[in-house]
Design a protein around this motif. Structure first.
Motif, PDB file in Angstrom:
ATOM      1  N   THR A 156     -13.895  -2.645  -2.621  1.00  0.00           N
ATOM      2  CA  THR A 156     -12.893  -2.305  -1.606  1.00  0.00           C
ATOM      3  C   THR A 156     -13.476  -1.332  -0.586  1.00  0.00           C
ATOM      4  O   THR A 156     -13.265  -1.474   0.615  1.00  0.00           O
ATOM      5  N   ARG A 157     -14.222  -0.344  -1.048  1.00  0.00           N
ATOM      6  CA  ARG A 157     -14.841   0.612  -0.124  1.00  0.00           C
ATOM      7  C   ARG A 157     -15.854  -0.092   0.772  1.00  0.00           C
ATOM      8  O   ARG A 157     -15.917   0.182   1.982  1.00  0.00           O
ATOM      9  N   ALA A 204      -4.304  -1.770   1.280  1.00  0.00           N
ATOM     10  CA  ALA A 204      -4.508  -1.309   2.650  1.00  0.00           C
ATOM     11  C   ALA A 204      -5.557  -2.182   3.357  1.00  0.00           C
ATOM     12  O   ALA A 204      -5.409  -2.499   4.541  1.00  0.00           O
ATOM     13  N   VAL A 205      -6.598  -2.578   2.652  1.00  0.00           N
ATOM     14  CA  VAL A 205      -7.593  -3.482   3.238  1.00  0.00           C
ATOM     15  C   VAL A 205      -6.948  -4.813   3.582  1.00  0.00           C
ATOM     16  O   VAL A 205      -7.173  -5.378   4.665  1.00  0.00           O
ATOM     17  N   ARG A 257      -7.279   3.838   6.442  1.00  0.00           N
ATOM     18  CA  ARG A 257      -6.379   4.350   5.398  1.00  0.00           C
ATOM     19  C   ARG A 257      -6.971   4.051   4.021  1.00  0.00           C
ATOM     20  O   ARG A 257      -6.901   4.901   3.118  1.00  0.00           O
ATOM     21  N   ALA A 258      -7.558   2.882   3.852  1.00  0.00           N
ATOM     22  CA  ALA A 258      -8.163   2.527   2.568  1.00  0.00           C
ATOM     23  C   ALA A 258      -9.297   3.486   2.224  1.00  0.00           C
ATOM     24  O   ALA A 258      -9.447   3.918   1.071  1.00  0.00           O
ATOM     25  N   ALA A 295     -13.841  -1.951   3.356  1.00  0.00           N
ATOM     26  CA  ALA A 295     -13.073  -1.047   4.227  1.00  0.00           C
ATOM     27  C   ALA A 295     -13.979  -0.339   5.219  1.00  0.00           C
ATOM     28  O   ALA A 295     -13.665  -0.253   6.416  1.00  0.00           O
ATOM     29  N   ALA A 349      -5.570   1.201  -2.122  1.00  0.00           N
ATOM     30  CA  ALA A 349      -6.638   0.999  -1.139  1.00  0.00           C
ATOM     31  C   ALA A 349      -6.913  -0.484  -0.922  1.00  0.00           C
ATOM     32  O   ALA A 349      -7.128  -0.933   0.209  1.00  0.00           O
ATOM     33  N   GLU A 350      -6.881  -1.245  -2.010  1.00  0.00           N
ATOM     34  CA  GLU A 350      -7.087  -2.691  -1.904  1.00  0.00           C
ATOM     35  C   GLU A 350      -5.990  -3.318  -1.045  1.00  0.00           C
ATOM     36  O   GLU A 350      -6.249  -4.182  -0.197  1.00  0.00           O
ATOM     37  N   PHE A 408      -7.939  -0.281   7.420  1.00  0.00           N
ATOM     38  CA  PHE A 408      -9.221   0.012   6.770  1.00  0.00           C
ATOM     39  C   PHE A 408      -9.489   1.515   6.660  1.00  0.00           C
ATOM     40  O   PHE A 408      -9.984   1.985   5.634  1.00  0.00           O
ATOM     41  N   THR A 441       0.985   3.975  -2.943  1.00  0.00           N
ATOM     42  CA  THR A 441       0.604   5.355  -2.639  1.00  0.00           C
ATOM     43  C   THR A 441       1.658   6.326  -3.160  1.00  0.00           C
ATOM     44  O   THR A 441       1.321   7.390  -3.712  1.00  0.00           O
ATOM     45  N   ALA A 452       0.834  -1.206   0.000  1.00  0.00           N
ATOM     46  CA  ALA A 452       0.000   0.000   0.000  1.00  0.00           C
ATOM     47  C   ALA A 452       0.871   1.260   0.000  1.00  0.00           C
ATOM     48  O   ALA A 452       0.564   2.237  -0.693  1.00  0.00           O
TER      49      ALA A 452
END
Length: 909
Positions: free
Chosen positions: A442-443, A410-411, A418-419, A446, A407-408, A416, A387, A383
């Motif tokens: 992902t959202r 980060a999950v 951070r995602a 998260a 983001a994926e 979560f 980034t 992640a």
């Protein structure tokens, strides 16, 4: 090693001495020393090291914080030669994580277990200083080890730079000790010790107060002050440098060095690589080791390449005080000399730091390095790399896609929040279909895992929108709708999408002839949602059978467990549900999937409690609590994992209040399913206490009479509550729905409950036959609590018929069953009935049983009884073999046995 001289740290040293004495006696411990920069954490850790020869020691390096498992690898280097004795899964995960082999992505907790196993036979002391700069994977792994140490004779110490109000973070659950500044007298003694000139007492006390007793500030200030200042004849510098001011003090000191010295120090601060790389980069910039002389004279840095800074604040001062152009030049030089393939990640990071604007070539290299980090299990590093790649990507469309990938990752890393922040910066509507689908999924994951209340409300809608975005990619759309079904199970009525809308999206993906697990899940959900209860049962049964199929891979079983258990609840499939949970528990232990195992224990406790099998529910609950503590879950997070369906059976003080408090948490987080289960549990408690009207009202709020649906298994309670509160009409409607559900499901327990409910509404001539059939039907099923309540209801009926002897027999059986599992609420209701028959019925007073096994001992004993070796038990319970041996010795002593063979005759579930 020479003993260190410390001032004013007698209590801290005594505490460390005590830990090391315990370790020599075989007892493990872990401790975090927390405090501000320069307060003396490292000095205390060095003191501990001086009394424990052969200790393992690493310090966090800020430049390595983005490289997965870098710190853990450094710590374990002396022990890796023994990795051949690790279980195969642990060894493979550790080798991939440390870059020693290629293979499937390393699971964090398999790596953690491998570290625990190696450290269990390591030197007595392991020290991790500057833990705030460890890479996240290493810190999480070592925190897990710290929470699982017990009887290995190992002390694991952490030094953590943190402010007083900081949360423990990843080290939550590990004992913390705040290291404050020195008191006045030892602070004065320290200042006097570091200078060669007499010190005015009043001035020394002023220095102590002004620095907050910070030893580093006192030491450095003492060496900076003139003789006149020390005697009080000249003023002190104001403000006295401490904390951030101390870093500024170092910055000012470094600013006066020659340019070559500043360049060399900046290279050392930015490097993190080998001494050869540092020297080679220095040649490119016209600086070398000899240029460090002024800083060495001031004791800011020591040693030949690689250089060692006296304190992390010095390194921060060097790097933070340099100009942006100087930092870029240093990173550019370091990238040029970092040519070894093993250091490709580090080279990519230097290139990124050297970039003075968007650069697609560097961004693409970071993306490649991110994928490599992810393959090693470094999801946090992945992640971070992605980034940074986003920041360097010139094309806006490509930038958004990389941000979704970040983001994926980060999950996957458990970050979560951070995602969510990463996705907030993306215009999802502008993304191409597949990327938009990935962003939506992902959202959804998260926000729910981050505890964002709106996540439960919108999660299902986002999954369905993702399925639509995937377009012709049927497999991804299928998985998205299955995720929608999973999230709908947790959200229930709080979701903005109805079950009918989910079923409408699921039907075309299930197809006319569903075959795979996911297709059968969608077919079952559709049939049960859109049709009558009886029409949905066969389709649900096929889906459950597909999930429970022994040929299904472990990862599919674990990922679809929630759906399988939920479907089994809907149609009373108790035996298959138990099989699912048992297989999932074995799979999670075998693969080291600890979050999945935690979910198994949670579902297991809920399942067993609803069946009234409270001792088995206790086992799952205790195992889940231990596991969550090992994973670092905080007390606030534990509130979400309360088991109201278990505690409502018990007669603990304030039980209703505590359950209602948990209900408030569930309502706040929009956890619809947990709200419903909690309300069902409160209704059960009301029935136990004779609060029938309250139970009826609660249950009516969850059920739609005339159409048995999700909570058909609560209908027997509604029949009893409604009838006992004088609402015979509702009781009859509930019985009719129960009849439909039981006939469709064909469950033996369901048939027993149907007879139990019919007995309540039957006339005098028919009631007894139904009571007897209910007891016969429930005997042999998993419904222990249902059977005990059947005896209770039959006994109550017999008492009203003035058949005192028969009533006493049935009530006595019920009381014995309730007391055996500590179902005190129903036990007390039973005692009242027995007292009404005459005679004294005492409430047993439970005294602590010194021979009773703790949940951990019981778990070890079961596996030992079944033939497990210490190493196998350790791998199964995520302990070390030493700890297993410790627990087994206590089990033998308590049970009066000497061997595993004797356990078979002494230990019963």
């Amino acid at each position: 090693m020479e003993s260190l001289r410390l001032f004013g740290r007698e209590a801290e040293c005594a505490a460390l001495d005590a830990l090391l004495r315990q370790a020599r006696a075989g007892r493990s411990s872990s401790l975090v020393l927390r405090g501000e920069a320069g307060v003396g954490k490292t000095a205390l850790l060095r003191y501990a090291e001086s009394t424990a020869p052969g200790a393992l020691w690493i310090s966090g390096v800020e430049s390595e914080a983005d490289f997965p498992y870098a710190a853990l690898h450094r710590l374990l280097i002396p022990l890796l030669g023994d990795r051949g004795r690790l279980p195969a899964g642990q060894r493979a995960a550790l080798e991939v994580a440390c870059g020693l082999a290629d293979g499937p992505t390393s699971d964090l907790f398999l790596v953690s277990l491998a570290a625990l196993t190696l450290l269990a036979d390591s030197p007595q002391l392991c020290v991790v200083d500057d833990a705030q700069w460890l890479d996240r994977e290493s810190l999480r792994a070592l925190a897990f080890v710290a929470r699982r140490l017990h009887a290995e004779g190992v002390v694991l110490l952490f030094g953590l730079r943190a402010d007083d109000d900081d949360e423990p973070g990843l080290l939550a659950g590990v004992e913390q000790r705040h290291i404050a500044g020195l008191a006045a007298d030892p602070a004065v003694a320290l200042l006097t010790d570091v200078v060669d000139t007499p010190v005015d007492r009043a001035l020394a006390e002023h220095v102590a107060r002004s620095t907050g007793g910070n030893p580093l500030a006192i030491t450095d200030l003492g060496r900076e002050l003139t003789a006149e200042q020390l005697t009080g004849s000249a003023p002190l510098p104001e403000p006295i440098p401490v904390g951030s001011r101390l870093e500024a003090h170092y910055t000012a000191q470094i600013r006066d060095y020659p340019e070559a010295t500043r360049t060399w120090l900046l290279l050392a601060a930015a490097s993190g690589g080998s001494g050869d790389q540092l020297t080679a980069a220095g040649r490119l910039l016209g600086a070398g080791p000899a240029d460090a002389a002024p800083a060495e004279a001031d004791r800011l840095v020591t040693g030949s390449p690689p250089a060692t800074f006296r304190h992390p604040l010095v390194r921060s001062a060097v790097y933070g005080g340099a100009t942006t152009a100087a930092r870029r030049a240093v990173h550019r030089a370091l990238a040029e000399v970092t040519t070894d393939g093993a250091d490709a990640d580090r080279r990519a990071w230097h290139l990124a730091a050297a970039a003075d604007g968007p650069d697609e070539q560097v961004a693409a290299e970071l993306e490649r390095r991110a994928d490599r980090a992810g393959a090693r299990g470094g999801h946090t590093a992945r992640a971070t790399f992605l980034t940074r790649a986003v920041e360097l990507t010139p094309d806006p469309a490509a930038r958004d896609i990389r941000q979704v990938h970040a983001a994926e990752a980060a999950v996957a890393a458990g970050a979560f929040s951070r995602a969510v922040l990463l996705l907030d910066a993306v215009d999802e509507a502008a993304l191409p279909g597949p990327s938009r689908g990935k962003a939506l999924l992902t959202r959804a994951a998260a926000e729910i895992n981050a505890g964002v209340p709106i996540g439960q409300q919108l999660g299902v809608a986002r999954c369905l929108a993702a399925a639509e975005a995937f377009g012709d990619d049927r497999e991804r759309a299928l998985r998205a709708v299955v995720q929608a079904v999973e999230q709908a199970i947790g959200a229930e009525y709080v979701s903005t999408v109805s079950e009918a809308e989910i079923a409408a999206a699921a039907a075309p993906l299930a197809g006319e002839h569903p075959a795979g697990v996911d297709e059968l899940i969608l077919a079952g959900y559709t049939a049960f949602t859109l049709g009558r209860y009886e029409d949905g049962v066969p389709a649900l049964r096929r889906a459950i059978a597909a999930i429970a199929d022994p040929a299904v891979p472990d990862d599919i079983l674990l990922s679809r467990l929630v759906v399988g258990v939920n479907f089994a609840n809907l149609i009373w499939e108790d035996d298959t549900k138990k099989e699912l949970l048992d297989r999932a528990e074995a799979a999670a232990r075998r693969t080291g999937a600890l979050y999945a195992l935690d979910q198994v224990h949670y579902l297991g406790a809920m399942t067993e409690a609803l069946l009234g099998r409270l001792l088995e529910a206790d086992r799952h609950d205790a195992a889940g609590q231990r596991l969550r503590r090992a994973l670092g879950m905080t007390a606030d997070q534990e509130l979400v994992w309360r088991h109201p369906e278990l505690v409502t059976w018990r007669d603990e003080p304030g039980v209703k209040e505590s359950v209602r408090a948990a209900l408030g948490v569930f309502e706040m987080l929009n956890l619809g399913a947990l709200q419903s289960v909690t309300q069902l549990s409160l209704a059960t408690r009301d029935i136990a206490e004779g609060q029938y009207a309250s139970a009826r009202d609660t249950l009516l709020g969850l059920m739609k009479l005339g159409n048995p649906r999700r909570y058909a298994w609560g209908l027997p309670d509604l029949v009893e509550a409604a009838l006992r509160s004088g609402d015979r009409r509702t009781a009859k409607l509930a019985l009719a729905d129960l009849d439909v559900a039981v006939r469709a499901a064909g469950s033996p327990r369901g048939r027993g409950l149907l007879d139990r409910s019919r007995a309540l509404l039957a006339g005098h001539d028919e009631a007894e036959a139904h009571h007897r059939r209910a007891i016969d039907g429930l005997t042999g099923t998993l419904g222990y609590g249902d059977l005990a309540r059947a005896h209770l209801l039959y006994g109550e009926w017999l008492r009203r018929q003035r058949r005192r002897r028969d009533a006493r027999e049935q009530l006595g059986t019920a009381l014995e069953m309730f007391e055996a599992v500590r179902a005190e609420a129903f036990a007390e209701r039973t005692r009242k009935e027995l007292r009404a028959l005459g005679g004294t019925v005492l409430t047993p007073v439970r005294k602590p049983d010194e021979t009773a096994l703790t949940p951990q001992e019981a778990a070890v004993a079961r596996l030992a009884r079944d033939g497990g070796t210490n190493a196998e038990i350790a791998a199964n319970l995520f302990l070390s073999a030493n700890t297993v041996d410790y627990h087994l010795r206590k089990v033998y002593r308590k049970l009066g046995v000497r061997s595993r063979r004797q356990l078979r005759g002494s230990l019963h579930d």
